[in-house]
Design a protein around this motif. Structure first.
Motif: not given
Length: 459
Positions: A75-84
């Motif tokens: 889910a994090i990998n698929n959320t661009i804004s969560s890359a940080f």
């Protein structure tokens, strides 16, 4: 001219980001406020959103959390804004992959610093107000600025080392509101020296007590000095200033009552500061490490009040427990100074001065308020080193997911009692954090370096 544009983008722009919607932007346009009057600056300092928000990256890098669920990683990998989130958690560089991405921690702190510098620059020339009123406003600004620099240098500078601090790159040290100044990084020693001087100056003019814990009083300045000296490894001075802060404020919250007030009503809070972002909701939920959960134990009220079962609250695919305070109270986690922090700083100071017994008395005084009477067990130490370990363990129990554990990891990484290599796995790849790793220092976002090439990147 290019330098001014670059600095305006990196400094003035951050002010707009953190305070652009605040009343500060209206000070000189509202009819009830007249430029040059002291009320402008009281108005600005009372807008606490500008001064209260702080870091969130340190919690992601610390040993407190353990993101092992495939569901959450995907889910994090698929959320661009969560890359940080992923990059900080796995100690990767860069944290912000897009060169146009800005670092919210950096922006937040330099936005606050700019506002503080405006106050410090302009208050001496206001047309009204007594000398005492002016001094108090400037002392508040110095305290807020010092807190910002202490956090900045502990994110983007190396841990304080007396032998190398005079050469280690710290962060740009801006002490005037001028937009036309170089952003070369001052040394770690220079940044700490400024923090120390500002807090000692501020303490002279701050009131002994304040109506709200968002406004700094003397205890706030002293508590920040205690935190600063602890991070420097100056344990005698840390203990002295912790004592000074506790002489003004020493109330402990009894967690056995089963409820925690909002931070601004919390009697333990000395200076209210909060993390800039909440991680209470999927996918960027802070799943707690098993090591931390084992350290807490299920009878600890901090376990019962501040952690929750992940599957029941986050849904299928999530396992373990997560930090739940933000989700329960709907406010960001506290990262400001507090009575428990001062007690544990004093305890560590005592332990490192070969007084294990007195150190454990303070630890146990805190723990009495963290367990139901039937579950409370007095802790003892077999020797000084055991006392130091137990103090640090209590800091982990008390401050998990609240910035300080990462700062402790940094300052203790070379201590034989705590030296350790950490590993994390993300979708099959393993990442290591060795005691000598450069990843104990966060990289500076490329956005700022592109604008200001004189900013030296961390290796």
């Amino acid at each position: 001219m290019m330098k001014m544009i670059n600095i305006a983008a990196a400094v003035l722009g951050t002010m707009i980001l953190t305070a652009g919607c605040s009343k500060y932007t209206d000070i000189k346009t509202q009819g009830s406020l007249i430029p040059g009057q002291i009320s402008n600056y009281r108005y600005l300092l009372n807008y606490t959103d500008t001064y209260e928000y702080g870091a969130y990256l340190p919690d992601l890098a610390s040993q407190d959390i353990e993101i092992t669920d495939s569901t959450q990683q995907v889910a994090i990998n698929n959320t661009i804004s969560s890359a940080f989130f992923r990059n900080t958690y796995t100690w990767r560089t860069p944290i912000y992959e897009n060169t146009l991405d800005r670092d919210r921690d950096w922006d937040t702190y330099y936005g606050r610093i700019y506002n503080c510098n405006v106050i410090l620059d302009e208050v001496p020339g206001v047309t009204d107000g007594t000398a005492e009123e002016k001094a108090e406003l400037m002392a508040e600004a110095l305290t807020h600025r010092a807190d910002a620099y202490l956090n900045l240098v502990n994110e983007y500078g190396k841990p304080y080392n007396a032998g190398t601090a005079a050469a280690d790159p710290g962060v740009p040290l801006l002490v005037t509101p001028s937009l036309d100044q170089p952003l070369n990084r001052a040394t770690v020693a220079a940044v700490y020296s400024r923090i120390e001087a500002d807090l000692k100056t501020a303490a002279l003019s701050l009131p002994r007590t304040t109506q709200y814990n968002t406004l700094p009083g003397k205890a706030a300045a002293w508590s920040l000095l205690a935190r600063m000296y602890l991070l420097m490894g100056n344990y005698p001075a840390a203990g002295t200033y912790a004592d000074s802060a506790l002489a003004v404020k020493s109330t402990l919250l009894d967690l056995t009552a089963g409820a925690v007030p909002l931070r601004r009503n919390n009697p333990e809070t000395i200076l209210s500061k909060i993390a800039g972002t909440s991680f209470a909701w999927a996918p960027t939920t802070m799943r707690l490490s098993q090591e931390l959960l084992d350290l807490l134990g299920t009878k600890d009220m901090r376990y019962q009040l501040f952690t929750a079962d992940a599957p029941s609250m986050l849904g299928a695919g999530y396992t373990g427990r997560f930090f739940s305070y933000e989700r329960i109270n709907y406010e960001n986690r506290s990262i400001g100074t507090s009575v428990p922090e001062m007690m544990l700083i004093k305890a560590e100071s005592l332990a490192r001065n070969n007084n294990a017994g007195a150190a454990m008395e303070l630890v146990n005084k805190l723990r009495e308020k963290r367990f139901q009477a039937a579950d409370y067990v007095v802790l003892t130490a077999t020797d000084v080193n055991d006392a130091i370990v137990k103090v640090i363990q209590e800091r982990r129990r008390e401050f998990f997911c609240r910035m300080l554990p990462w700062f402790d990891q940094r300052r203790l990484k070379d201590d034989p009692l705590f030296r350790k290599t950490y590993t994390r796995t993300w979708q099959g790849a393993t990442y290591r954090l060795d005691p000598t790793s450069n990843r104990y220092v966060f990289p500076i976002a490329q956005y700022y370096i592109n604008l200001n090439p004189e900013i030296q990147q961390n290796p």
